[in-house]
Design an enzyme around this catalytic site. Structure first.
Site, PDB file in Angstrom:
ATOM      1  N   GLU A 498       0.885  -1.194   0.080  1.00  0.00           N
ATOM      2  CA  GLU A 498      -0.038  -0.110  -0.099  1.00  0.00           C
ATOM      3  C   GLU A 498       0.692   1.290   0.083  1.00  0.00           C
ATOM      4  O   GLU A 498       0.151   2.156   0.180  1.00  0.00           O
ATOM      5  CB  GLU A 498      -0.829   0.120   1.173  1.00  0.00           C
ATOM      6  CG  GLU A 498      -1.945  -1.123   1.145  1.00  0.00           C
ATOM      7  CD  GLU A 498      -3.006  -1.217   2.410  1.00  0.00           C
ATOM      8  OE1 GLU A 498      -2.525  -0.396   3.191  1.00  0.00           O
ATOM      9  OE2 GLU A 498      -4.062  -1.917   2.143  1.00  0.00           O
ATOM     10  N   GLN A 612       4.659  -4.156   2.257  1.00  0.00           N
ATOM     11  CA  GLN A 612       4.635  -5.467   2.480  1.00  0.00           C
ATOM     12  C   GLN A 612       4.824  -6.222   1.319  1.00  0.00           C
ATOM     13  O   GLN A 612       4.866  -5.584   0.136  1.00  0.00           O
ATOM     14  CB  GLN A 612       3.219  -5.758   3.149  1.00  0.00           C
ATOM     15  CG  GLN A 612       2.017  -5.450   1.930  1.00  0.00           C
ATOM     16  CD  GLN A 612       0.884  -5.065   3.065  1.00  0.00           C
ATOM     17  OE1 GLN A 612       0.461  -3.999   3.052  1.00  0.00           O
ATOM     18  NE2 GLN A 612      -0.029  -6.173   3.155  1.00  0.00           N
TER      19      GLN A 612
HETATM   20  C1  BGC Z   1      -4.677   0.227   5.969  1.00  0.00           C
HETATM   21  C2  BGC Z   1      -5.481   0.277   4.932  1.00  0.00           C
HETATM   22  C3  BGC Z   1      -6.896   0.627   5.343  1.00  0.00           C
HETATM   23  C4  BGC Z   1      -7.183   1.801   5.940  1.00  0.00           C
HETATM   24  C5  BGC Z   1      -8.306   2.344   6.352  1.00  0.00           C
HETATM   25  C6  BGC Z   1      -4.867   1.713   6.626  1.00  0.00           C
HETATM   26  O1  BGC Z   1      -4.148   1.820   7.546  1.00  0.00           O
HETATM   27  O2  BGC Z   1      -3.448   0.146   5.504  1.00  0.00           O
HETATM   28  O3  BGC Z   1      -5.571  -1.028   4.512  1.00  0.00           O
HETATM   29  O4  BGC Z   1      -7.920   0.436   4.342  1.00  0.00           O
HETATM   30  O5  BGC Z   1      -6.097   2.007   6.963  1.00  0.00           O
HETATM   31  O6  BGC Z   1      -8.937   1.479   7.565  1.00  0.00           O
HETATM   32  C1  BGC Z   2      -2.509  -3.617   5.559  1.00  0.00           C
HETATM   33  C2  BGC Z   2      -3.213  -4.713   4.781  1.00  0.00           C
HETATM   34  C3  BGC Z   2      -3.959  -5.273   5.611  1.00  0.00           C
HETATM   35  C4  BGC Z   2      -4.830  -4.116   6.842  1.00  0.00           C
HETATM   36  C5  BGC Z   2      -5.479  -4.992   7.768  1.00  0.00           C
HETATM   37  C6  BGC Z   2      -2.807  -3.019   6.474  1.00  0.00           C
HETATM   38  O1  BGC Z   2      -1.735  -2.319   7.102  1.00  0.00           O
HETATM   39  O2  BGC Z   2      -1.570  -2.970   4.569  1.00  0.00           O
HETATM   40  O3  BGC Z   2      -2.697  -5.560   3.890  1.00  0.00           O
HETATM   41  O4  BGC Z   2      -5.058  -5.924   4.919  1.00  0.00           O
HETATM   42  O5  BGC Z   2      -3.766  -3.561   7.307  1.00  0.00           O
HETATM   43  O6  BGC Z   2      -4.628  -5.830   8.690  1.00  0.00           O
END
Ligand code: BGC
Ligand code: BGC
Length: 978
Positions: A498, A612
């Site tokens: 991400e 990741q």
């Molecule tokens: C996560 C995302 C998530 C977003 C909102 C971020 O910290 O990486 O996967 O969708 O928060 O909840």
């Molecule tokens: C990660 C996602 C994950 C989410 C919830 C985020 O920080 O990037 O891959 O789905 O956390 O654990």
């Protein structure tokens, strides 16, 4: 055996987490760690008497309510824990002399809190001196019954040590539970019952009713009891005259129901409460229920008590969050299906939302140990398909588009914005809801995997197929065709990593889509063949036309994957290699925050730094089906590139454990072990300073995968899971079991557990290069083809093709030249035709020296003989060599799906011979063949040079003058000396 290990903070025994000191600075993280639950609800490990900054919470699966910004959240349900102990020397009237147990005052003389994960019981013993000098011993115990998920149990034992006098205990249910300041409860009501009370509340918007009823019993004294029904806070209190050194016990039994399970939760809770026996009986049932679970789920590690406990602890935290009530059955009764949130049921983090974490990280554990629960989780996706369809249609697509974050309906609940703490800071747009679309393929992958392991055809045709097909329809409208390059592309996505928020052609996503569409075609054919009515029904319901299926085939062949066959390197997305490079180790370590926090969101996008695993995620997922692009070479090359560029410490907790599994594949020690421990200890040592938000569920699931797929090296073959152990050197033993198509397989692995049984009953020969040499004929056929195509090819280039499949051989010959799939198919066909022409010239004279004598000797010795050849033409060659009469079985290129080094072909041959695999020996001339024999738990004889087949049990240059007696003797000696 009860091993103990001490960490700075805890003592770990085989089954207990013991905290010996109260540390208020760790309060919220510890509340998470001491969470208990039963698959229906989870309750954080808060103190009964409360504490400033404490975050008490009980979450029940499926109880969501609306909330600004994050749309929906799992509601904090009434708190069943409050328990006050108040004492007074003479009379309770003298207000100023009342003192109550509270840890932020007085003196803690002894303190021990322990979570027994074998029985799911949390307890705490205290010896505490009040500010006025009275010493009291208190023992608390609680559990969420696994034997009956609607029952919660609490007990308190009180012993005054050096005083006598009146003690009052008051225990309640707090209906004012909030979600960190936000109150979800609308109407609240309550009532009294004999020695107890009930509380009924309803969520504001979703209007879910919940009722908790409680009854109390006091043992060891005569007490005056009273029930108060303060609105929203019903309590039971008992007053007694305490004697020094005499223990008084209070038992509290609570029942809980919501309108998600029954129309009348108040009646249900009261009726169940009446049936409940005493504490000891309930405890016994609890121990029995957990014992059953551990019979299936335990993983035993001998030689490393910290890792041993940590693995079990992570399992415990997942098991208490795993919904036992069959969603399928629930669905039939009109109930809501539920799934496991990213932070399980243990904290407020991510608001109880469900991510890909469940399918990709947690599900494998459940598929292989508790397939019914795995099915429940997948049924949640089935039941939320309508939400996924609404999302697709909102964005203008067909089919189903699963939400990145999901709650009860499947509609998208990922927050659009994240709000800054700083008054003047800017809001940050979260793009995951719009762009992190790989989840669609991830869910399809999980469905397929469940089916592959369980062969649950019924569920597949009723629910699984619809998930795979409708999500596949979505892709046909989401991909774009690039006419210049004649390929399909997916633009504007976020991959698994991400840190890069808007990229084109993320290889992980594109390749998962390719895989998904191939499987969708397959599933549809399977439905037509086995469940034609369901096929027709779904084709109509989903408007799944022949045109769409044709598109699936087209897209799967022409979707762009940024893979370089020359180097084996996969580019994470278009342009990734042009981004600014980074050296994390040299320039940024050590650090205490994520790279995104250091560089800022915008800058992070510009660097080759990963939150990741992404390309490695793809390789990991394709590793068990052994599909493109997985092979050891690709893994190694991409590992070397991406692992050092991944923010392992503070990026995402999803990385370390799967990295550990891959590092074990690559035999990287101590790296594999260190990464594994980084994952295993993430919460026990609060390594990311956010355990207070809840357990890292995905990480916990990854830890199990690192043990089973990494260290035990479990490979799935058509005949079941096979271990290929590479345990960390100090592990003496690793034991667990895996479910596979109707039965559990036990694994009891040690450092030397690879050695098979020397009482050999079966011999499996590879054909080419072992009994005969058609390599020359293959060479001639390839050469003819290459000449016609004008591609340079010689004997040296041919060496690289040994043991390599037809398709991969062609790829090696073509190198960087780009050919369409149709052309590739044509060339493969042509090569085979040439080869078939050449083998017409084969005669018994083509048997290699020594082969015939050895075959005869084996026949006379009564040893069974099979051919295990990857060639699809093996039977023709066998006929022409006239050796068919000596053979008991033939496994060839048509027998199994997975080629060597997967052990499938040899396992299949052993199966045909009816001989246990560990009593077979394989004769092979290729490195991959020796690997396959070892992975199948068989002896091996390598034919050829040490450099090529040195890993075999016995190596001989060729079969000339090789006798069965010799080979047997050598193997026996090796077995004796081990
Ligand atoms: C996560 C995302 C998530 C977003 C909102 C971020 O910290 O990486 O996967 O969708 O928060 O909840
Ligand atoms: C990660 C996602 C994950 C989410 C919830 C985020 O920080 O990037 O891959 O789905 O956390 O654990």
């Amino acid at each position: 055996m009860d091993t103990k290990s001490h960490s700075e903070n805890f003592i770990y025994t085989d089954w207990k987490l013991i905290e010996t000191q109260f540390d208020p600075t760790q309060l919220q993280a510890r509340e998470t760690l001491f969470t208990i639950g039963n698959g229906y609800l989870g309750t954080r490990g808060c103190f009964e008497e409360g504490y400033p900054q404490s975050l008490p919470a009980t979450f029940i699966h499926g109880v969501y309510d609306d909330v600004p910004i994050v749309y929906k959240e799992l509601v904090n349900c009434p708190d069943w824990l409050p328990f006050a102990i108040i004492f007074n020397e003479s009379s309770l009237e003298e207000h100023e002399q009342r003192e109550g147990l509270r840890l932020d005052q007085g003196e803690i003389i002894e303190y021990q809190r322990q979570l027994d994960i074998h029985e799911g019981v949390l307890s705490r013993s205290l010896l505490w001196r009040s500010p006025s000098g009275k010493t009291i011993k208190v023992q608390f115990e609680r559990f969420a019954s696994l034997a009956d998920i609607h029952v919660l149990v609490q007990r308190c034992q009180i012993t005054p040590v050096d005083f006598e006098g009146i003690i009052e205990v008051q225990t309640s249910i707090n209906g004012y539970a909030d979600n960190q300041g936000f109150n979800h409860w609308g109407e609240i009501d309550q009532g009294k019952i004999n020695q107890g009370f009930w509380l009924h509340s309803r969520t504001r918007t979703s209007r879910i009713d919940i009722c908790m009823a409680a009854k109390m019993k006091i043992i060891g004294t005569q007490a005056t009891t009273e029930i108060s029904t303060t609105p929203g806070y019903p309590s039971w209190s008992a007053t007694f005259n305490a004697k020094s050194q005499q223990t008084v016990t209070i038992e509290k039994t609570i029942t809980v129901f919501t309108s998600l399970e029954t129309e009348k939760p108040i009646l249900a809770a009261q009726a169940k409460l009446i049936e409940q026996p005493d504490y000891q009986t309930l405890l016994l049932a609890q121990a029995k229920a957990w014992n059953q679970v551990w019979l299936k789920n335990d993983v035993l590690i001998d030689g490393d008590s910290t890792a041993a406990f940590a693995v079990r602890y992570n399992l415990f935290q997942l098991l208490i969050a795993a919904p036992k009530e069959g969603a399928q059955e629930a669905g039939n009764k009109g109930k809501t299906a539920v799934s496991i949130p990213a932070k399980t049921l243990s904290g407020f983090g991510y608001h109880g939302h469900i991510f890909w974490d469940t399918e990709i990280f947690i599900l494998p554990l459940l598929i292989f140990t508790q397939p019914d629960i795995a099915r429940n989780l997948l049924s949640y996706r089935y039941q939320t398909l309508d939400g996924a369809r609404r999302k697709a249609s909102h964005y203008g697509y067909l089919g189903a588009m699963f939400s990145w974050e999901s709650a009860d309906t499947g509609d998208e609940v990922t927050p659009r914005w994240s709000l800054p703490n700083d008054f003047y800071g800017e809001d940050v747009r979260i793009w995951c809801r719009d762009r992190e679309i790989h989840i669609n393929a991830d869910i399809a992958y999980a469905v397929w995997y469940y089916w592959w392991v369980t062969k649950d055809d019924q569920w597949m045709q009723q629910q699984g197929a619809e998930i795979i097909l409708d999500t596949a329809i979505f892709w046909t409208t989401r991909v774009e065709f690039n006419p210049d390059d004649q390929r399909y592309e997916i633009r504007g996505v976020i991959g698994a990593d991400e840190y890069h928020e808007c990229v084109n052609n993320n290889s992980f996503t594109n390749c998962m889509v390719k895989w998904h569409l191939i499987k969708a075609l397959w599933v549809y054919d399977w439905l037509c063949n086995h469940f034609p009515e369901q096929a027709t029904f779904l084709a109509e319901k989903l408007q799944l036309t022949a045109e769409i299926r044709h598109q699936w085939s087209e897209i799967s062949q022409k979707i762009w994957i940024l893979f370089s066959p020359e180097t084996g390197l996969i580019e994470q997305f278009e342009g990734f290699f042009q981004l600014q490079d980074i050296n994390l180790a040299a320039d940024y370590e050590p650090r205490n925050k994520s790279m995104q926090a250091i560089l800022g969101v915008e800058q992070t996008n510009k660097f080759q730094v990963l939150k990741q695993l992404d390309v490695l995620m793809l390789i990991y997922l394709m590793r068990q089906p052994s599909d493109f692009p997985y092979n050891e070479q690709t893994l190694r090359v991409n590992w070397d590139y991406y692992a050092p560029r991944t923010d392992m410490t503070y990026g995402s907790s999803l990385s370390p454990s799967l990295h550990a599994a891959l590092a074990a594949d690559l035999n990287l020690y101590p790296e594999a072990y260190e990464l594994f421990m980084q994952g295993a200890m993430v919460d026990l040592e609060d390594r990311r300073n956010n355990t207070g938000d809840g357990i890292h569920g995905a990480c916990a699931g990854g830890v199990w995968q690192a043990v089973v797929f990494g260290f035990a090296g479990i490979r799935l073959t058509e005949n079941g899971p096979v271990a290929h152990p590479r345990l960390p050197p100090h592990w003496k033993k690793l034991k667990f079991q895996l479910y596979w198509r109707g039965e559990y397989h036990q694994f009891d692995l040690g450092q030397n557990s690879q050695l098979p049984n020397p009482d050999i009953q079966g011999v499996i020969f590879d054909l080419d290069g072992v009994l005969t040499d058609t390599a020359e004929l293959h060479y001639l056929a390839w050469k003819k083809l290459a000449d016609e195509e004008g591609i340079p090819f010689d004997r040296q280039a041919n060496e690289a093709l040994r043991g390599v499949s037809r398709r991969n051989s062609l790829m090696l010959i073509l190198g960087e030249r780009k050919y369409s799939e149709t052309k590739i198919q044509q060339l493969m066909q042509k090569k085979n035709d040439y080869y078939l022409q050449f083998i017409q010239s084969v005669t018994p004279k083509n048997l290699l020296p020594g082969a015939d004598a050895l075959l005869q000797e084996l026949v006379q010795a009564g040893i069974k003989i099979a051919i295990g050849s990857g060639s699809k033409n093996a039977r023709i060659v066998i006929d022409r060599l006239h050796i068919g009469d000596k053979l008991d079985a033939i496994a060839d290129g048509n027998s199994v799906n997975q080629a060597k080094p997967a052990p499938d072909l040899f396992l299949y041959a052993a199966h045909l011979l009816g001989i246990p695999q560990n009593q077979c020996v394989v004769f092979e001339d290729a490195t991959v063949g020796i690997e396959a024999a070892k992975a199948g738990g068989m002896w091996s004889v390598g034919i050829g040079s040490e450099t090529r087949v040195g890993a075999a049990t016995v190596v001989v240059p060729n079969l000339a003058r090789v006798t069965w007696g010799d080979i047997k003797g050598k193997i026996q000696r090796i077995a004796d000396s081990s």
